[in-house]
Design a protein around this motif. Sequence first.
Motif, short mmCIF file in Angstrom:
data_model
loop_
_atom_site.label_atom_id
_atom_site.label_comp_id
_atom_site.label_asym_id
_atom_site.label_seq_id
_atom_site.Cartn_x
_atom_site.Cartn_y
_atom_site.Cartn_z
N SER A 2 0.84 -1.19 0.00
CA SER A 2 0.00 0.00 0.00
C SER A 2 0.88 1.24 0.00
CB SER A 2 -0.90 -0.08 1.24
OG SER A 2 -1.19 1.19 1.71
N THR A 3 0.75 2.02 -1.03
CA THR A 3 1.54 3.24 -1.13
C THR A 3 0.77 4.25 -1.96
OG1 THR A 3 3.71 4.14 -1.66
CG2 THR A 3 2.82 2.54 -3.19
N THR A 4 1.16 5.51 -1.84
CA THR A 4 0.46 6.52 -2.61
C THR A 4 1.34 7.17 -3.66
OG1 THR A 4 0.96 8.16 -0.91
CG2 THR A 4 -1.17 7.04 -0.77
N GLU A 5 2.61 6.80 -3.70
CA GLU A 5 3.48 7.41 -4.71
C GLU A 5 4.48 6.39 -5.25
OE1 GLU A 5 6.30 11.31 -5.42
OE2 GLU A 5 5.93 10.65 -3.38
N PHE A 6 4.63 6.41 -6.57
CA PHE A 6 5.61 5.59 -7.27
C PHE A 6 6.72 6.55 -7.68
CE2 PHE A 6 7.03 3.49 -11.31
CZ PHE A 6 7.50 2.33 -10.73
N VAL A 79 1.54 5.79 -13.60
CA VAL A 79 1.41 4.90 -12.44
C VAL A 79 0.83 5.67 -11.25
CG1 VAL A 79 2.67 3.51 -10.75
CG2 VAL A 79 3.21 3.32 -13.19
N ASN A 80 1.33 6.87 -11.01
CA ASN A 80 0.83 7.65 -9.88
C ASN A 80 -0.63 8.05 -10.06
OD1 ASN A 80 2.93 7.67 -7.93
ND2 ASN A 80 4.12 8.94 -9.33
N ALA A 81 -1.04 8.31 -11.30
CA ALA A 81 -2.45 8.59 -11.56
C ALA A 81 -3.30 7.38 -11.21
CB ALA A 81 -2.65 9.00 -13.03
N GLN A 82 -2.83 6.20 -11.57
CA GLN A 82 -3.55 4.97 -11.25
C GLN A 82 -3.59 4.73 -9.74
OE1 GLN A 82 -5.31 3.19 -13.40
NE2 GLN A 82 -6.00 1.86 -11.77
N LEU A 83 -2.48 4.99 -9.05
CA LEU A 83 -2.45 4.84 -7.60
C LEU A 83 -3.43 5.80 -6.94
CD1 LEU A 83 1.39 4.43 -6.99
CD2 LEU A 83 -0.38 2.71 -6.58
N ALA A 87 -6.70 4.73 -4.88
CA ALA A 87 -6.85 5.15 -3.49
C ALA A 87 -8.18 5.86 -3.29
CB ALA A 87 -5.69 6.06 -3.08
N ALA A 88 -8.60 6.63 -4.30
CA ALA A 88 -9.88 7.34 -4.21
C ALA A 88 -11.06 6.36 -4.23
CB ALA A 88 -10.00 8.34 -5.35
#
Length: 90
Positions: A2-6, A79-83, A87-88
């Motif tokens: 679980s992370t919010t940034e790649f 990738v960050n957009a997908q994360l 998360a949303a």
Amino acid sequence: MSTTEFTLDDLRRILLDGAGAEEGVDLDGDILDVQFEALGYESLALLETGSRIEREYGITLDEDVFTDADTPRALLAAVNAQLTTGAAAA
């Protein structure tokens, strides 16, 4: 995981683990806007990279991510957009 940034460091690690690095290519340098092809990563290596990202981060990337995202900066953004979307939705 679980992370919010790649991050670029995450990408470097996954690229090296999955496909290694071509001789003479310095992944520790400023590679954000260098095309993957110039870094020595062809489509097969990028598919492996995508699979590793999906497994490690629990996301699903669109099939066209690697044709559209031809630089590390573009892939990080995708990738960050997908994360963020994932998360949303959670």
